[in-house]
Enzyme design. Structure first.
Site, PDB file in Angstrom:
ATOM      1  N   GLY A  64      -9.270 -11.631   0.590  1.00  0.00           N
ATOM      2  CA  GLY A  64      -8.979 -10.899  -0.658  1.00  0.00           C
ATOM      3  C   GLY A  64      -9.895 -11.253  -1.811  1.00  0.00           C
ATOM      4  O   GLY A  64      -9.948 -10.533  -2.808  1.00  0.00           O
TER       5      GLY A  64
ATOM      6  N   CYS B 102      -0.353  -6.556   2.106  1.00  0.00           N
ATOM      7  CA  CYS B 102      -1.099  -7.672   2.698  1.00  0.00           C
ATOM      8  C   CYS B 102      -0.181  -8.265   3.753  1.00  0.00           C
ATOM      9  O   CYS B 102       0.997  -8.532   3.472  1.00  0.00           O
ATOM     10  CB  CYS B 102      -1.445  -8.710   1.638  1.00  0.00           C
ATOM     11  SG  CYS B 102      -2.038 -10.277   2.324  1.00  0.00           S
ATOM     12  N   THR B 103      -0.719  -8.453   4.955  1.00  0.00           N
ATOM     13  CA  THR B 103       0.144  -8.868   6.060  1.00  0.00           C
ATOM     14  C   THR B 103       0.708 -10.273   5.873  1.00  0.00           C
ATOM     15  O   THR B 103       1.723 -10.621   6.459  1.00  0.00           O
ATOM     16  CB  THR B 103      -0.623  -8.782   7.384  1.00  0.00           C
ATOM     17  OG1 THR B 103      -1.848  -9.525   7.257  1.00  0.00           O
ATOM     18  CG2 THR B 103      -0.944  -7.339   7.729  1.00  0.00           C
TER      19      THR B 103
ATOM     20  N   CYS C  30      -4.743  -6.519   8.678  1.00  0.00           N
ATOM     21  CA  CYS C  30      -5.254  -7.036   7.409  1.00  0.00           C
ATOM     22  C   CYS C  30      -5.403  -5.867   6.441  1.00  0.00           C
ATOM     23  O   CYS C  30      -6.203  -4.947   6.691  1.00  0.00           O
ATOM     24  CB  CYS C  30      -6.610  -7.695   7.665  1.00  0.00           C
ATOM     25  SG  CYS C  30      -7.396  -8.240   6.143  1.00  0.00           S
TER      26      CYS C  30
ATOM     27  N   THR D 204      -6.667  -5.956   3.542  1.00  0.00           N
ATOM     28  CA  THR D 204      -7.947  -6.038   2.828  1.00  0.00           C
ATOM     29  C   THR D 204      -9.048  -5.340   3.632  1.00  0.00           C
ATOM     30  O   THR D 204      -9.829  -4.558   3.078  1.00  0.00           O
ATOM     31  CB  THR D 204      -8.303  -7.523   2.589  1.00  0.00           C
ATOM     32  OG1 THR D 204      -7.177  -8.160   1.983  1.00  0.00           O
ATOM     33  CG2 THR D 204      -9.504  -7.659   1.704  1.00  0.00           C
TER      34      THR D 204
HETATM   35  N1  DGL Z   1      -3.661 -10.772   5.415  1.00  0.00           N
HETATM   36  C1  DGL Z   1      -4.798 -10.100   4.889  1.00  0.00           C
HETATM   37  C2  DGL Z   1      -4.410  -8.822   4.214  1.00  0.00           C
HETATM   38  O1  DGL Z   1      -3.548  -8.170   4.743  1.00  0.00           O
HETATM   39  C3  DGL Z   1      -5.850 -10.945   4.229  1.00  0.00           C
HETATM   40  C4  DGL Z   1      -5.425 -11.799   3.095  1.00  0.00           C
HETATM   41  C5  DGL Z   1      -6.565 -12.656   2.598  1.00  0.00           C
HETATM   42  O2  DGL Z   1      -7.208 -13.312   3.412  1.00  0.00           O
HETATM   43  O3  DGL Z   1      -6.816 -12.648   1.382  1.00  0.00           O
HETATM   44  O4  DGL Z   1      -4.955  -8.392   3.231  1.00  0.00           O
END
Ligand code: DGL
Length: 266
Positions: A43, A185-186, A73, A75
């Site tokens: 992010g 965001c997951t 993800c 992002t």
């Molecule tokens: N879990 C990811 C998402 O859904 C990435 C979060 C990150 O690394 O900032 O955006």
């Protein structure tokens, strides 16, 4: 019938929320999970970096001969959708399935979206929801403090640092009286309890991870490509011991992740 595995990737622990949802919906499928922990958080990265990262993560999973990939993800899904859509292995992100589920929320109260700063900057979550729900008020908020807290183990609903970050980050959504909040965001599914405690149970939380797992199931079933023996392999580009311990805690069973060499952005 296709016994090859489904590949799932994320920057770290977050995509486990999609892996867990998929496991529940399709217990017979084989899963290869890749956590790019050496490069978390995604992010905070630029769009150009994310385009390269998306391709590298997809290529890494395709080297395992997977039949389908979930980019778990938000992002990557919001910054690199063309990379996902044009890849040689069929791939879905979490953005479209999550937004589709959000668009089904009845009423006319505002809808909330939370995601990483790179996702909110890309604007794709908002644009897609505006397209499906024209005229409905949308509050989209970046929550840059959440992923570092989650990755460092601050996940308990009573954790004081997490509580403070949730209250601070989500105050505008609470004030706006949102009907539902998309966890775009997951990672955020891991702290759903802390979020619910602050917003109250009247606000529906929509998990983009869950939506993506459902979309994957539908896609595979419609094409007759389901099959496997229910095995899961986990890999990380970070510390395998640390990732294994955190993943075991989150999934509630013993996970032993393998280590893969970190990739350079080039
Ligand atoms: N879990 C990811 C998402 O859904 C990435 C979060 C990150 O690394 O900032 O955006």
């Amino acid at each position: 019938m296709d016994n090859r595995a489904i590949g799932i990737f994320d920057s770290g622990l977050g995509g486990l929320t999609a892996a867990a949802a998929l496991r529940e919906l399709m217990p017979g499928e084989n899963i290869i999970y890749f956590a790019d922990s050496a490069r978390v958080p995604y992010g905070a990265k630029s769009r150009d970096e994310l385009l390269i990262i998306a391709r590298q993560d997809l290529e890494l999973l395709s080297s395992f001969s997977v039949k389908f990939i979930i980019a778990a993800c938000g992002t990557v899904s919001s910054n690199a959708s063309r990379v996902l859509e044009s890849f040689s292995v069929p791939t879905i992100g979490v953005l479209k399935p999550g937004i589709r589920d959000m668009s089904l929320i009845p009423g006319d109260s505002p809808l909330g979206i939370i995601a990483t700063q790179a996702s909110i900057r890309a604007g794709a979550f908002r644009r897609e929801l505006e397209r499906l729900c024209p005229g409905r008020e949308i509050i989209d908020l970046p929550c840059p403090r959440f992923v570092p807290l989650i990755e460092s183990g601050h996940t308990g609903a009573d954790d004081p640092e997490l509580k403070e970050a949730v209250e601070h980050s989500l105050a505008p959504a609470k004030e706006a009286g949102i009907a539902a909040l998309l966890l775009g965001c997951t990672h955020y599914g891991i702290i759903a309890q802390a979020i619910e405690n602050f917003l109250g149970s009247g606000v529906k939380l929509v998990s983009a991870s869950h939506s993506a797992a459902q979309a994957a199931k539908l896609w595979l079933e419609q094409r007759g490509l389901t099959g496997g023996s229910g095995e899961a392999l986990y890999y990380t580009s970070g510390d395998a011991g640390e990732f294994s311990a955190a993943a075991s805690r989150l999934l509630g069973r013993e996970i032993r992740a393998g280590h893969l060499p970190p990739m350079d952005i080039k």
